[in-house]
Design an enzyme around this catalytic site. Structure first.
Site, PDB file in Angstrom:
ATOM      1  N   ASP A  27      16.335  -7.449  -7.326  1.00 20.89           N
ATOM      2  CA  ASP A  27      17.410  -8.466  -7.083  1.00 20.89           C
ATOM      3  C   ASP A  27      17.685  -8.779  -5.728  1.00 20.89           C
ATOM      4  OD1 ASP A  27      17.843  -8.059  -9.817  1.00 20.89           O
ATOM      5  OD2 ASP A  27      19.319  -6.664  -9.522  1.00 20.89           O
ATOM      6  N   LYS A  79      14.006 -12.737  -3.964  1.00 21.81           N
ATOM      7  CA  LYS A  79      12.748 -12.954  -3.578  1.00 21.81           C
ATOM      8  C   LYS A  79      12.464 -14.331  -3.910  1.00 21.81           C
ATOM      9  CE  LYS A  79      11.559  -9.378  -6.540  1.00 21.81           C
ATOM     10  NZ  LYS A  79      12.556  -8.183  -6.272  1.00 21.81           N
ATOM     11  N   GLY A 106      14.126 -10.470 -13.474  1.00 20.91           N
ATOM     12  CA  GLY A 106      14.871 -11.803 -13.914  1.00 20.91           C
ATOM     13  C   GLY A 106      15.167 -12.666 -12.568  1.00 20.91           C
ATOM     14  N   GLN A 132      10.810  -6.398  -9.284  1.00 25.02           N
ATOM     15  CA  GLN A 132      11.662  -5.157  -9.060  1.00 25.02           C
ATOM     16  C   GLN A 132      11.771  -4.955  -7.431  1.00 25.02           C
ATOM     17  OE1 GLN A 132       9.453  -4.559 -12.004  1.00 25.02           O
ATOM     18  NE2 GLN A 132      11.316  -5.650 -12.962  1.00 25.02           N
TER      19      GLN A 132
HETATM   20  P1  IMP Z   1      13.634  -0.582 -16.913  1.00 26.75           P
HETATM   21  O1  IMP Z   1      12.871  -0.945 -15.976  1.00 26.75           O
HETATM   22  O2  IMP Z   1      14.345  -1.435 -17.744  1.00 26.75           O
HETATM   23  O3  IMP Z   1      13.410   0.837 -17.791  1.00 26.75           O
HETATM   24  O4  IMP Z   1      15.029  -0.077 -16.148  1.00 26.75           O
HETATM   25  C1  IMP Z   1      14.981   1.022 -15.291  1.00 26.75           C
HETATM   26  C2  IMP Z   1      15.963   1.063 -13.991  1.00 26.75           C
HETATM   27  O5  IMP Z   1      15.320  -0.356 -13.188  1.00 26.75           O
HETATM   28  C3  IMP Z   1      17.142   0.612 -14.398  1.00 26.75           C
HETATM   29  O6  IMP Z   1      18.171   0.932 -13.356  1.00 26.75           O
HETATM   30  C4  IMP Z   1      17.303  -1.153 -14.057  1.00 26.75           C
HETATM   31  O7  IMP Z   1      18.476  -1.536 -14.115  1.00 26.75           O
HETATM   32  C5  IMP Z   1      16.316  -1.302 -13.002  1.00 26.75           C
HETATM   33  N1  IMP Z   1      15.742  -2.461 -13.115  1.00 26.75           N
HETATM   34  C6  IMP Z   1      14.554  -2.837 -13.584  1.00 26.75           C
HETATM   35  N2  IMP Z   1      14.195  -3.879 -13.381  1.00 26.75           N
HETATM   36  C7  IMP Z   1      15.073  -4.347 -12.494  1.00 26.75           C
HETATM   37  C8  IMP Z   1      15.217  -5.813 -11.730  1.00 26.75           C
HETATM   38  O8  IMP Z   1      14.251  -6.659 -12.012  1.00 26.75           O
HETATM   39  N3  IMP Z   1      16.204  -5.900 -10.845  1.00 26.75           N
HETATM   40  C9  IMP Z   1      16.931  -4.790 -10.724  1.00 26.75           C
HETATM   41  N4  IMP Z   1      17.039  -3.786 -11.409  1.00 26.75           N
HETATM   42  C10 IMP Z   1      15.882  -3.467 -12.195  1.00 26.75           C
END
Ligand code: IMP
Length: 404
Positions: free
Chosen positions: A18, A21, A45, A225
């Site tokens: 977040d 980018k 996202g 990410q």
């Molecule tokens: P997962 O990738 O859904 O398994 O989530 C694992 C961790 O990564 C959690 O803390 C999510 O909030 C974080 N996370 C995954 N993708 C993003 C992203 O695009 N932005 C911010 N946090 C992310």
């Protein structure tokens, strides 16, 4: 601009995702021929505003709005096909036909509905055992990568195959282990829908990207990410399940390290995190609430309020080492405009830097910045040894200082 960033440039989030980018991708992508996303899935996202309409994308890279530029989805991705189809459709409605220029790695994995269900089951189990889960996005990411690592995943190369018996077996085993009912007809229908739309897109993207390079084309790698969420080097176990560093991106795209010419690190002027896990520079509740409101810090994928805090120099140094950043893009500087003091976490405690108490919103030249804002940027450069090339001063595309 390509000349200053070379033929292969990567944009890699330096915090917990977040970082914003999308905006620098949008600016830099104009100067590149091919846009490539490497890893992750619909947990990402990014919000893009076109003609005042807000679009939130999870799988397509932000750079996909650059008409005519090939888009590569690399082997490190886990693809939820209905989400991909929705995004393609939304792009179409916005007047962009991405299909003819979309190239999906045959090595990328398919993320099924059952992966999403399992994400929920695993989170619940962790919450029961440890009092809290990881706080995943519930997009099935962990379970899809689990299948990949266990060598039981199904890759895009199988999109054309009849997967009925494989999915039946999978459903039986999930029922047996977790008591979950999986509707394989839904999975099969999703596959069929995707096959009809995407059959021309699945390809050997490693050969393709090398052919582009050999043909003199330039490549922009768009990371997903942030580095502190990296499976190996992040704040394990509160991480995502993919490699979010530049090394992970190169691996997923099949590019050798020596092909990379620049790597832009994206960090907010402060820091945020969603989900559970350590955040040593997390702000007090009052400070955090103020930053959250000013920075509109709510997750684009889940809508969750983001935890807010300050820059951490030890973290920045770590991510510089991991990625070999050649430049910084410091985003959302204007969010700090009203702070009296800005704490920055150092290896031996906090250092308070003086705020500037003046609007930087929309500024486009470094010289126009208030003195203390300039000093803040210079502090980041001195502490990390990496020059700041871009400074975000507002959400609009044009609200950006290009410093070098
Ligand atoms: P997962 O990738 O859904 O398994 O989530 C694992 C961790 O990564 C959690 O803390 C999510 O909030 C974080 N996370 C995954 N993708 C993003 C992203 O695009 N932005 C911010 N946090 C992310």
């Amino acid at each position: 601009m390509t000349s200053s960033f070379g033929n292969v440039c990567a944009i890699i989030g330096a915090q917990w995702g977040d970082e914003g980018k999308g905006k620098v991708v949008d600016i830099v992508a104009e100067h590149y021929d091919v846009i490539a996303r490497a890893c992750g899935g619909a947990n990402a996202g990014h919000t893009i505003v076109i003609d005042s309409v807000q679009h939130i994308f999870h799988l397509l890279p932000s750079g996909c709005f650059h008409e005519g530029k090939p888009i590569i989805l690399g082997a490190g991705m886990v693809l939820h096909l209905p989400t991909l189809l929705e995004e393609i459709e939304e792009m179409k409605k916005a007047g962009f036909d991405v299909l003819p220029r979309l190239h999906i790695s045959s090595e990328a994995h398919i993320l099924f509905e059952y992966h999403k269900k399992l994400d929920g089951v695993f989170e619940e189990a962790r919450a029961k055992k440890k009092g809290k889960g990881i706080g995943t996005t519930m997009r099935g990411i962990g379970p899809a990568y689990q299948d990949k690592a266990a060598r039981t995943g199904i890759r895009m190369e199988s999109l054309d195959a009849d997967l009925t018996s494989e999915l039946k077996e999978r459903a039986e085993s999930i029922k047996e282990q977790f008591g979950l009912d999986i509707d394989i007809n839904v999975e099969l229908k999703n596959l069929e829908d995707a096959r009809n739309v995407l059959k021309g897109c699945v390809t050997d993207t490693v050969s393709l990207i090398h052919e582009y390079l050999e043909g003199g084309k330039s490549i922009l790698i768009e990371g997903a990410q942030g580095v502190l969420l990296d499976l190996d080097h992040g704040s394990y176990p509160y991480v995502t399940s993919s490699s979010t560093t530049i090394s992970g991106a190169l691996q997923a795209l099949g590019l050798p390290p020596k092909s990379l010419e620049s790597c832009i690190g994206i960090a907010k002027a402060y820091c945020t995190r969603v989900g559970e896990g350590e955040f040593p520079a997390e702000a007090s509740e009052a400070d955090g609430n103020r930053i959250r409101e000013r920075g509109v810090e709510y997750g684009a994928t889940t809508g969750r309020p983001r935890r807010c805090g300050w820059l951490s120099v030890p973290d920045l140094l770590k991510v510089v080492r991991l990625n070999g950043y050649t430049h910084w893009n410091i985003t959302k500087l204007d969010v700090l405009d009203e702070e009296d003091q800005i704490p920055v976490m150092m290896s031996d405690g906090y250092q308070n830097l003086p705020g500037w108490k003046a609007s930087t919103r929309g500024l486009t030249s470094f010289d126009e910045l208030p003195e203390n804002a300039k000093k803040y940027i210079q502090f980041i450069e001195e502490q990390t040894g990496v020059p700041v090339a871009f400074i975000g001063t507002g959400p609009g595309r044009e609200e950006m200082i290009v410093k070098s």
